[in-house]
Design an enzyme around this catalytic site. Structure first.
Site, short mmCIF file in Angstrom:
data_model
loop_
_atom_site.label_atom_id
_atom_site.label_comp_id
_atom_site.label_asym_id
_atom_site.label_seq_id
_atom_site.Cartn_x
_atom_site.Cartn_y
_atom_site.Cartn_z
CB CYS A 185 -1.09 0.07 1.01
SG CYS A 185 -0.20 -0.24 2.82
CG HIS A 187 -4.24 1.55 4.37
ND1 HIS A 187 -3.46 0.74 3.44
CD2 HIS A 187 -5.42 1.90 3.86
CE1 HIS A 187 -4.06 0.82 2.30
NE2 HIS A 187 -5.39 1.31 2.65
CG ASP A 195 -7.12 1.98 -0.91
OD1 ASP A 195 -6.37 1.51 -1.66
OD2 ASP A 195 -7.28 1.85 0.34
#
Length: 632
Positions: free
Chosen positions: A280, A307, A324
């Site tokens: 990520c 995150h 995202d």
């Protein structure tokens, strides 16, 4: 021996900052050395404006005080009577030597002898360092370093040459053309379409980035044989890896070849344009650059629970939208708290012009979040953000400052009222291996209708399905994808992405037999899976209902299909044929579930199978639901 850790960090600041801090640090030390018995010289109030604005934000400054011998005592730093004046003098002279060297134009780092670094009173006593235990002051320092680091990092996205390099990889004409076509289609279908062309472009950019450009890495294939590897720890980064921001390098070890493949965790977005892989951190880093390369206003989002993602400012909607790239998700801010089960505390947005605390956009449980925000004082965080923004925005035009202020005001109003979870925000994480997701506890909230940390997706009518009053869903086991025919053939990848609950079941691919199916996990005696439909929020109910499912059993394996609503519970057949069931007529929602039991021996878990299908049958669907709706 080299400089102490704190003085080394202090020397990394620019000359202007370094000289200002040195003046204060030397003043504190000289006052104590000159009059060691005067109490006021041995105490520094943390809330003092000089300390909070000129020392606390500077890398290495507070650490130098700790190395001198200062200790934290509630709202003050104190130099206790038991502290060594010799140690204080050593650090004081070290700082003064670095100052004098810079004033004289010296470029090399001054080295201290071992005797100088150690206390003259006891050559075996190690130098005191920054306290290892977390304290409010140390937490503030660490938090400020994080703020400063991210705020500085996002300026990389503004490099014109780097943006040009990013544009050379992006198929802009194709993405733009597709976005324009979809916008026109949406405008024809919806009289009040709020999405503009930029919004549709972001959707296409997300899709391209996930499925065509970037790739996820759990463990790299072996560089020698191409086989699987295991992450066995860290390796020291090379000079070149450090040049590209890889402070960490993972060792992906191949048992067959007994060699390791290096996986540097690059932090420089330019390098990521070439490697195009990571987790990520790498995804959000590179995707945010791509957004800026297309002149989209974007900011990098940092979440303290580990995150990161991106936000894009929508001109047509006049608000910041969650994006995202790992999940190909757009405007689903409650995904992490509700879907993944994250216990959020701090979520901060960083852009070229500002840093904003956006925690409240990503939570519908504000009191719970507030109870977890204990790392720093809220007033400290607020004032620190205001100070950082003031420094960054000094060179901005008056109009730009007004624009940013107006946007912030809109955000603050948005944050006041907690959001209500919507469709698409209720499923667990899909990026990364199953083990990695479970280890991070991002499979879903076990208290939100899931079992065994599974997802809790709810099928609710979209705007198009409300107008057409029909929901038609298919699942293909071979392709491992759902197709929502009634919503312009929307495709949703992964068998458990649309599942309401699951327990001890998984999708297995038998390459030897060219077959794929859903079965119990090995060693389990009972497996369950269900799908949920809810029409109540849309004020609709079932007019007619048809379903087609299939299962296959071996030996004493058994599968039971159950249909449940608030009005009734009934069993039905999994014979692979379309069945029309009248019992749901008038219902505002229902759950379809399957229970897998029975079987014999060590392979009993395989003796009850759902949706068994040949890997060659890519066009066949094993699960189909067709619902005609009516006004409730």
């Amino acid at each position: 021996m080299a400089l102490t850790p704190a003085v080394t960090v202090l020397c990394e600041n620019s000359n202007e900052v370094f000289f200002d801090v040195c003046k204060l640090l030397l003043s504190y030390a000289d006052n104590i050395l000159r009059d060691p018995n005067v109490e006021k010289y041995r105490s520094i109030r943390v809330g003092n404006p000089t300390f909070s604005s000129k020392l606390l934000p500077i890398n290495g400054a507070v650490e130098c005080l700790f190395e001198m011998g200062f200790e934290e005592a509630d709202t003050h730093l104190v130099f206790p009577k038991s502290a060594s004046l010799d140690q204080l003098k050593v650090i004081r002279e070290s700082i003064a030597a670095q100052r004098d060297q810079r004033l004289n134009g010296g470029q090399h780092i001054h080295l201290l002898t071992e005797a100088q670094v150690q206390s003259p009173a006891s050559s075996s006593q190690a130098v005191s360092s920054v306290p290892t235990q977390s304290s409010p002051l140390v937490s503030s320092v660490n938090f400020f370093v994080t703020l400063q680091s991210n705020f500085k990092h996002v300026l990389l996205y503004e490099n014109s040459e780097l943006q040009q390099k990013a544009r050379s990889y992006i198929p802009y004409k194709l993405l733009s053309s597709t976005a324009e076509k979809k916008m026109k289609f949406a405008q024809e279908a919806e009289t009040e379409c709020v999405l503009g062309k930029e919004d549709f472009l972001v959707l296409e950019l997300l899709r391209w980035f996930k499925y065509e450009f970037f790739s996820w890495v759990d463990c790299l294939p072996c560089s020698h044989c191409g086989g699987p590897t295991q992450n066995t720890g860290s390796l020291s980064p090379t000079i070149d890896e450090l040049r590209w921001g890889a402070q960490r390098v993972e060792n992906h070890y191949c048992k067959s070849c007994q060699i390791c493949t290096r996986f540097p965790r690059y932090n420089n977005p330019e390098k990521l344009l070439d490697t195009r892989r990571g987790r990520c951190g790498e995804w959000a880093n590179c995707f945010t650059l791509c957004c800026r390369a297309l002149c989209l206003e974007a900011r990098y989002i940092w979440d303290s629970t580990d995150h990161v993602w991106t936000e894009i400012y929508s001109v047509s909607q006049r608000r910041w939208l969650h994006c995202d790239s790992c999940e190909n998700i757009y405007d689903k801010p409650l995904l992490y708290e509700v879907g993944w089960g994250k216990r959020l505390s701090y979520v901060l947005a960083f852009s070229r012009d500002e840093v904003v605390d956006v925690t409240w956009r990503y939570s519908c449980k504000h009191p719970e979040v507030m109870s977890r925000r204990t790392r720093v004082r809220e007033t400290w965080l607020l004032h620190t953000i205001i100070r950082l923004n003031g420094l960054r925005q000094q060179s901005l035009s008056v109009d730009r400052k007004i624009e940013l202020s107006e946007r912030l005001l809109v955000e603050l109003v948005e944050f006041v009222c907690p959001r209500i979870p919507k469709q698409g925000e209720l499923g667990g994480r899909i990026s990364g291996s199953l083990g990695w997701r479970i280890a991070r506890e991002e499979m879903g909230d076990a208290n939100s209708g899931t079992t065994n940390q599974g997802p809790c997706y709810v099928f609710m009518p979209t705007e198009k399905e409300k107008r057409d009053k029909i929901i038609h869903v298919l699942y293909n086991t071979t392709k491992d994808q759902y197709c929502r025919v009634s919503n312009d053939f929307e495709v949703i990848q992964c068998w458990d992405r649309c599942v309401w609950s699951k327990k001890s079941v998984f999708r297995i691919v038998e390459n030897d037999w060219d077959m794929v199916y859903i079965a119990r996990t090995e060693g389990s005696s009972n497996g369950q899976i269900s799908w949920k439909f809810d029409f109540a929020p849309a004020k609709l109910s079932v007019k007619s209902f048809s379903i087609r499912v299939n299962h296959q059993t071996f030996k004493s394996g058994d599968v039971s299909w159950i249909l449940q609503s608030s009005l009734m519970t009934t069993n039905f057949s999994g014979n692979g044929r379309m069945q029309s069931l009248q019992c749901l007529n008038g219902s505002s929602g229902f759950i379809v579930s399957a229970q897998l039991t029975g079987g014999e021996g060590d392979t009993s878990w395989q003796h009850a199978q759902l949706f068994r299908q040949s890997l060659k049958e890519t066009g066949e669907c094993s699960f189909e639901i067709l619902i005609h709706l009516q006004n409730a």
